[in-house]
Design a protein around this motif. Sequence first.
Motif, mmCIF file in Angstrom:
data_model
loop_
_atom_site.group_PDB
_atom_site.id
_atom_site.type_symbol
_atom_site.label_atom_id
_atom_site.label_comp_id
_atom_site.label_asym_id
_atom_site.label_seq_id
_atom_site.Cartn_x
_atom_site.Cartn_y
_atom_site.Cartn_z
ATOM 1 N N GLU A 3 0.842 -1.186 0.000
ATOM 2 C CA GLU A 3 0.000 0.000 0.000
ATOM 3 C C GLU A 3 0.881 1.242 0.000
ATOM 4 O OE1 GLU A 3 -2.983 2.114 3.145
ATOM 5 O OE2 GLU A 3 -3.042 -0.060 3.000
ATOM 6 N N HIS A 4 0.513 2.245 -0.796
ATOM 7 C CA HIS A 4 1.275 3.502 -0.853
ATOM 8 C C HIS A 4 0.972 4.314 0.399
ATOM 9 C CE1 HIS A 4 3.138 7.128 -2.342
ATOM 10 N NE2 HIS A 4 2.023 7.782 -2.038
ATOM 11 N N TYR A 5 2.040 4.801 1.061
ATOM 12 C CA TYR A 5 1.856 5.656 2.228
ATOM 13 C C TYR A 5 2.773 6.857 2.106
ATOM 14 C CZ TYR A 5 2.204 7.646 6.822
ATOM 15 O OH TYR A 5 2.205 8.534 7.863
ATOM 16 N N SER A 6 2.252 8.009 2.428
ATOM 17 C CA SER A 6 3.057 9.223 2.455
ATOM 18 C C SER A 6 2.559 10.104 3.580
ATOM 19 C CB SER A 6 2.957 9.964 1.120
ATOM 20 O OG SER A 6 3.632 11.195 1.216
ATOM 21 N N SER A 7 3.488 10.767 4.263
ATOM 22 C CA SER A 7 3.096 11.675 5.330
ATOM 23 C C SER A 7 2.551 12.989 4.760
ATOM 24 C CB SER A 7 4.286 11.959 6.245
ATOM 25 O OG SER A 7 5.347 12.517 5.493
ATOM 26 N N PHE A 8 2.744 13.216 3.464
ATOM 27 C CA PHE A 8 2.175 14.400 2.817
ATOM 28 C C PHE A 8 0.702 14.164 2.548
ATOM 29 C CE2 PHE A 8 6.571 15.221 1.147
ATOM 30 C CZ PHE A 8 6.714 16.484 1.697
ATOM 31 N N ASP A 9 -0.112 15.130 2.885
ATOM 32 C CA ASP A 9 -1.508 15.102 2.460
ATOM 33 C C ASP A 9 -1.529 15.666 1.045
ATOM 34 O OD1 ASP A 9 -2.421 14.230 4.945
ATOM 35 O OD2 ASP A 9 -2.510 16.291 5.719
ATOM 36 N N ARG A 10 -1.927 14.850 0.095
ATOM 37 C CA ARG A 10 -1.952 15.331 -1.291
ATOM 38 C C ARG A 10 -2.848 16.559 -1.377
ATOM 39 N NH1 ARG A 10 0.566 11.966 -4.766
ATOM 40 N NH2 ARG A 10 0.791 9.824 -4.113
ATOM 41 N N GLY A 11 -2.306 17.596 -1.969
ATOM 42 C CA GLY A 11 -3.044 18.841 -2.080
ATOM 43 C C GLY A 11 -2.837 19.762 -0.892
ATOM 44 N N TYR A 79 12.159 15.657 7.436
ATOM 45 C CA TYR A 79 11.079 15.446 8.411
ATOM 46 C C TYR A 79 10.057 14.440 7.887
ATOM 47 C CZ TYR A 79 6.982 16.347 11.281
ATOM 48 O OH TYR A 79 5.887 16.196 12.099
ATOM 49 N N ASN A 80 9.628 14.612 6.648
ATOM 50 C CA ASN A 80 8.625 13.701 6.096
ATOM 51 C C ASN A 80 9.179 12.300 5.869
ATOM 52 O OD1 ASN A 80 5.944 15.003 5.729
ATOM 53 N ND2 ASN A 80 7.289 16.573 4.909
ATOM 54 N N ALA A 81 10.449 12.191 5.544
ATOM 55 C CA ALA A 81 11.057 10.864 5.412
ATOM 56 C C ALA A 81 11.043 10.144 6.759
ATOM 57 C CB ALA A 81 12.481 10.980 4.887
ATOM 58 N N LEU A 82 11.347 10.872 7.831
ATOM 59 C CA LEU A 82 11.325 10.262 9.169
ATOM 60 C C LEU A 82 9.907 9.878 9.581
ATOM 61 C CD1 LEU A 82 13.941 12.546 10.958
ATOM 62 C CD2 LEU A 82 14.226 10.145 10.287
ATOM 63 N N VAL A 83 8.944 10.731 9.260
ATOM 64 C CA VAL A 83 7.546 10.409 9.564
ATOM 65 C C VAL A 83 7.117 9.176 8.777
ATOM 66 C CG1 VAL A 83 5.164 11.225 9.358
ATOM 67 C CG2 VAL A 83 6.928 12.745 10.263
ATOM 68 N N ASN A 84 7.528 9.090 7.523
ATOM 69 C CA ASN A 84 7.199 7.924 6.698
ATOM 70 C C ASN A 84 7.819 6.648 7.242
ATOM 71 O OD1 ASN A 84 5.608 9.334 4.908
ATOM 72 N ND2 ASN A 84 7.245 9.640 3.430
ATOM 73 N N GLN A 85 8.929 6.777 7.966
ATOM 74 C CA GLN A 85 9.579 5.605 8.559
ATOM 75 C C GLN A 85 8.952 5.204 9.891
ATOM 76 O OE1 GLN A 85 11.966 3.605 7.170
ATOM 77 N NE2 GLN A 85 11.471 4.814 5.374
ATOM 78 N N GLY A 86 7.967 5.970 10.345
ATOM 79 C CA GLY A 86 7.231 5.574 11.540
ATOM 80 C C GLY A 86 7.453 6.446 12.761
ATOM 81 N N LEU A 87 8.095 7.582 12.613
ATOM 82 C CA LEU A 87 8.319 8.487 13.736
ATOM 83 C C LEU A 87 6.981 9.039 14.211
ATOM 84 C CD1 LEU A 87 10.682 9.820 15.312
ATOM 85 C CD2 LEU A 87 10.478 11.738 13.731
ATOM 86 N N THR A 88 6.710 8.901 15.509
ATOM 87 C CA THR A 88 5.437 9.355 16.064
ATOM 88 C C THR A 88 5.650 9.952 17.450
ATOM 89 O OG1 THR A 88 5.009 7.188 17.036
ATOM 90 C CG2 THR A 88 4.057 7.610 14.843
#
Length: 121
Positions: A3-11, A79-88
């Motif tokens: 499944e595609h996941y990205s921390s960016f909200d498209r738009g 920042y978004n790469a770290l969030v995509n890796q599961g940083l919470t």
Amino acid sequence: MAEHYSSFDRGGRRWLFQRLTAVFLVGVLAFHFMLLHFVNHAADLTFLGTQARMNRPWYLITMWLFLVTATFHGVNGVYNALVNQGLTGSRKNAVKYLLGIAGILLIVQGTRVSLAMTTLV
């Protein structure tokens, strides 16, 4: 299939700014390479030549915008790469503020260096 996941909200704003800064950076990098690697060869670059370029207001503004957009693009991307890796949680908040402070310090120091290289101010 994964499944595609990205921390960016498209738009969203961060998604839009990431793309806009990428477009700007490609253009300014092309300008940089043309000017400093083809028009003026690396062996011919001097401090006085750099100072002369920085004394042109359009060049100073372009380089400062390059600094700001590259900093935003890099900090936002990390920042978004770290969030995509599961940083919470609290680690995510700590990284967000640490990267934000690092970005601000980089812009401040880059601005100081840019202004030191010119006699316009």
